[in-house]
Scaffold this motif. Structure first.
Motif, PDB file in Angstrom:
ATOM      1  N   MET A   1       0.945  -1.372  -0.061  1.00 11.39           N
ATOM      2  CA  MET A   1       0.135   0.028   0.043  1.00 11.39           C
ATOM      3  C   MET A   1       0.820   1.301  -0.069  1.00 11.39           C
ATOM      4  SD  MET A   1      -2.901   1.253   2.817  1.00 11.39           S
ATOM      5  CE  MET A   1      -4.087   0.127   2.099  1.00 11.39           C
ATOM      6  N   ASN A   2       0.374   2.242  -0.796  1.00 16.16           N
ATOM      7  CA  ASN A   2       1.247   3.409  -0.854  1.00 16.16           C
ATOM      8  C   ASN A   2       0.805   4.436   0.124  1.00 16.16           C
ATOM      9  OD1 ASN A   2      -0.831   4.529  -2.298  1.00 16.16           O
ATOM     10  ND2 ASN A   2      -0.076   4.468  -4.319  1.00 16.16           N
ATOM     11  N   CYS A   3       1.476   5.569   0.277  1.00 12.82           N
ATOM     12  CA  CYS A   3       0.893   6.537   1.199  1.00 12.82           C
ATOM     13  C   CYS A   3      -0.599   7.306   0.779  1.00 12.82           C
ATOM     14  CB  CYS A   3       2.071   7.718   1.442  1.00 12.82           C
ATOM     15  SG  CYS A   3       3.215   6.974   2.393  1.00 12.82           S
ATOM     16  N   ARG A   4      -0.502   7.315  -0.619  1.00 12.64           N
ATOM     17  CA  ARG A   4      -1.793   8.202  -1.054  1.00 12.64           C
ATOM     18  C   ARG A   4      -2.965   7.387  -0.742  1.00 12.64           C
ATOM     19  NH1 ARG A   4      -3.777  12.772  -1.346  1.00 12.64           N
ATOM     20  NH2 ARG A   4      -5.603  12.532  -3.209  1.00 12.64           N
ATOM     21  N   ALA A   5      -2.894   6.086  -0.946  1.00  7.72           N
ATOM     22  CA  ALA A   5      -3.893   5.092  -0.620  1.00  7.72           C
ATOM     23  C   ALA A   5      -4.263   5.052   0.772  1.00  7.72           C
ATOM     24  CB  ALA A   5      -3.806   3.825  -1.296  1.00  7.72           C
ATOM     25  N   ALA A   6      -3.180   5.221   1.447  1.00  6.47           N
ATOM     26  CA  ALA A   6      -3.342   5.137   2.968  1.00  6.47           C
ATOM     27  C   ALA A   6      -3.774   6.255   3.611  1.00  6.47           C
ATOM     28  CB  ALA A   6      -1.981   4.732   3.780  1.00  6.47           C
ATOM     29  N   LEU A   7      -3.832   7.432   2.947  1.00  2.52           N
ATOM     30  CA  LEU A   7      -4.411   8.646   3.507  1.00  2.52           C
ATOM     31  C   LEU A   7      -5.864   8.636   3.221  1.00  2.52           C
ATOM     32  CD1 LEU A   7      -4.004  11.511   4.690  1.00  2.52           C
ATOM     33  CD2 LEU A   7      -3.669  12.293   2.486  1.00  2.52           C
ATOM     34  N   ASP A   8      -6.185   8.082   1.855  1.00  5.03           N
ATOM     35  CA  ASP A   8      -7.578   8.118   1.630  1.00  5.03           C
ATOM     36  C   ASP A   8      -8.347   7.201   2.537  1.00  5.03           C
ATOM     37  OD1 ASP A   8      -7.368   9.672  -0.539  1.00  5.03           O
ATOM     38  OD2 ASP A   8      -7.106   8.429  -1.893  1.00  5.03           O
ATOM     39  N   LEU A   9      -7.900   6.003   2.963  1.00  2.80           N
ATOM     40  CA  LEU A   9      -8.539   5.024   3.809  1.00  2.80           C
ATOM     41  C   LEU A   9      -8.465   5.471   5.307  1.00  2.80           C
ATOM     42  CD1 LEU A   9      -7.021   1.559   2.298  1.00  2.80           C
ATOM     43  CD2 LEU A   9      -9.272   2.477   2.234  1.00  2.80           C
ATOM     44  N   MET A  10      -7.472   6.347   5.784  1.00  3.88           N
ATOM     45  CA  MET A  10      -7.369   6.960   7.093  1.00  3.88           C
ATOM     46  C   MET A  10      -8.700   7.671   7.439  1.00  3.88           C
ATOM     47  SD  MET A  10      -3.557   8.005   8.139  1.00  3.88           S
ATOM     48  CE  MET A  10      -2.291   7.945   6.831  1.00  3.88           C
ATOM     49  N   LEU A  11      -9.056   8.228   6.402  1.00  2.00           N
ATOM     50  CA  LEU A  11     -10.137   9.418   6.600  1.00  2.00           C
ATOM     51  C   LEU A  11     -11.587   8.772   6.883  1.00  2.00           C
ATOM     52  CD1 LEU A  11      -9.414  12.209   3.853  1.00  2.00           C
ATOM     53  CD2 LEU A  11      -9.103  12.216   6.297  1.00  2.00           C
ATOM     54  N   GLU A  12     -11.564   7.231   6.522  1.00  2.00           N
ATOM     55  CA  GLU A  12     -12.794   6.466   6.679  1.00  2.00           C
ATOM     56  C   GLU A  12     -12.782   5.340   7.682  1.00  2.00           C
ATOM     57  OE1 GLU A  12     -13.331   5.113   2.800  1.00  2.00           O
ATOM     58  OE2 GLU A  12     -13.324   7.094   1.759  1.00  2.00           O
ATOM     59  N   THR A  13     -11.342   5.193   8.083  1.00  3.49           N
ATOM     60  CA  THR A  13     -11.234   3.795   8.807  1.00  3.49           C
ATOM     61  C   THR A  13     -11.654   3.975  10.271  1.00  3.49           C
ATOM     62  OG1 THR A  13      -9.751   2.097   9.104  1.00  3.49           O
ATOM     63  CG2 THR A  13      -8.728   4.208   9.468  1.00  3.49           C
ATOM     64  N   GLU A  14     -11.865   2.793  11.172  1.00  5.61           N
ATOM     65  CA  GLU A  14     -11.938   2.739  12.525  1.00  5.61           C
ATOM     66  C   GLU A  14     -10.622   3.396  13.358  1.00  5.61           C
ATOM     67  OE1 GLU A  14     -14.850   2.155  14.023  1.00  5.61           O
ATOM     68  OE2 GLU A  14     -15.682   1.873  11.917  1.00  5.61           O
ATOM     69  N   PRO A  15     -10.908   4.008  14.555  1.00  6.88           N
ATOM     70  CA  PRO A  15      -9.722   4.312  15.241  1.00  6.88           C
ATOM     71  C   PRO A  15      -8.674   3.139  15.664  1.00  6.88           C
ATOM     72  CG  PRO A  15     -11.632   5.251  16.122  1.00  6.88           C
ATOM     73  CD  PRO A  15     -12.020   4.357  15.184  1.00  6.88           C
ATOM     74  N   ALA A  16      -9.189   1.972  15.869  1.00  2.27           N
ATOM     75  CA  ALA A  16      -8.096   0.954  16.074  1.00  2.27           C
ATOM     76  C   ALA A  16      -7.232   0.724  14.972  1.00  2.27           C
ATOM     77  CB  ALA A  16      -8.799  -0.614  16.195  1.00  2.27           C
ATOM     78  N   ASP A  17      -7.956   0.874  13.577  1.00  5.38           N
ATOM     79  CA  ASP A  17      -6.943   0.585  12.390  1.00  5.38           C
ATOM     80  C   ASP A  17      -5.978   1.686  12.534  1.00  5.38           C
ATOM     81  OD1 ASP A  17      -7.780  -1.628  11.545  1.00  5.38           O
ATOM     82  OD2 ASP A  17      -9.327  -0.481  10.099  1.00  5.38           O
ATOM     83  N   LEU A  18      -6.287   3.132  12.934  1.00  5.21           N
ATOM     84  CA  LEU A  18      -5.441   4.437  12.882  1.00  5.21           C
ATOM     85  C   LEU A  18      -4.127   3.967  13.947  1.00  5.21           C
ATOM     86  CD1 LEU A  18      -7.869   7.127  12.716  1.00  5.21           C
ATOM     87  CD2 LEU A  18      -6.312   6.470  10.894  1.00  5.21           C
ATOM     88  N   ALA A  19      -4.586   3.406  15.094  1.00  2.00           N
ATOM     89  CA  ALA A  19      -3.722   3.220  15.912  1.00  2.00           C
ATOM     90  C   ALA A  19      -2.694   2.163  15.705  1.00  2.00           C
ATOM     91  CB  ALA A  19      -4.451   3.098  17.584  1.00  2.00           C
TER      92      ALA A  19
END
Length: 143
Positions: A1-19
């Motif tokens: 996964m690249n940073c651009r795709a990760a950034l898009d997913l970070m805005l929609e994901t659960e807090p546990a994934d962000l942590a």
């Protein structure tokens, strides 16, 4: 996964994934990428601030208490409403009784009428005489 795709997913994901606490592809990328980890941390901090602000803005009363209070206020209003005309009448009576000058119930005499002015219009023309509030001023209009 690249940073651009990760950034898009970070805005929609659960807090546990962000942590980085889950075994998802995004969580693994956040654990291994310092810039994405910093971005995820900022999102988590903003969510925490929002959560605290929303908790502080919670209503002081439950819905049942609010309905009960509204009913009590409505009963009080209904009970006091018939007293409004009485209070208005008492206020008006107080104003009348405390006046320094008595209220004249008879209208004052009209001012003395000014003498009538006789104007003759030239042949083929008309004239209008207009009285004003000032007895010294009369408007004469030839048309």
């Amino acid at each position: 996964m690249n940073c651009r795709a990760a950034l898009d997913l970070m805005l929609e994901t659960e807090p546990a994934d962000l942590a980085g606490k889950t075994d998802s592809e995004l969580s693994r990328h956040i654990q291994g990428c310092a810039p994405c980890r910093a971005g995820a941390q900022r999102i988590l901090e903003a969510e925490g601030s929002l959560r605290e602000a929303l908790a502080a803005a919670a209503p002081r009363r439950t819905a049942a208490e609010a309905v009960q209070l509204a009913g009590q206020r409505q009963k009080r209003t209904r009970r006091l409403w018939p007293l409004v005309p009485l209070a208005a009448a008492a206020g008006l009576a107080g104003l009348i009784l405390t006046r320094r000058h008595p209220i004249e119930l008879v209208p004052p005499a009209s001012p003395t009428p000014s003498p009538r002015i006789a104007v003759t219009a030239p042949p083929g023309r008309s004239v209008a005489v207009l009285q004003t509030d000032n007895p010294d001023v009369v408007v004469i209009w030839f048309f």
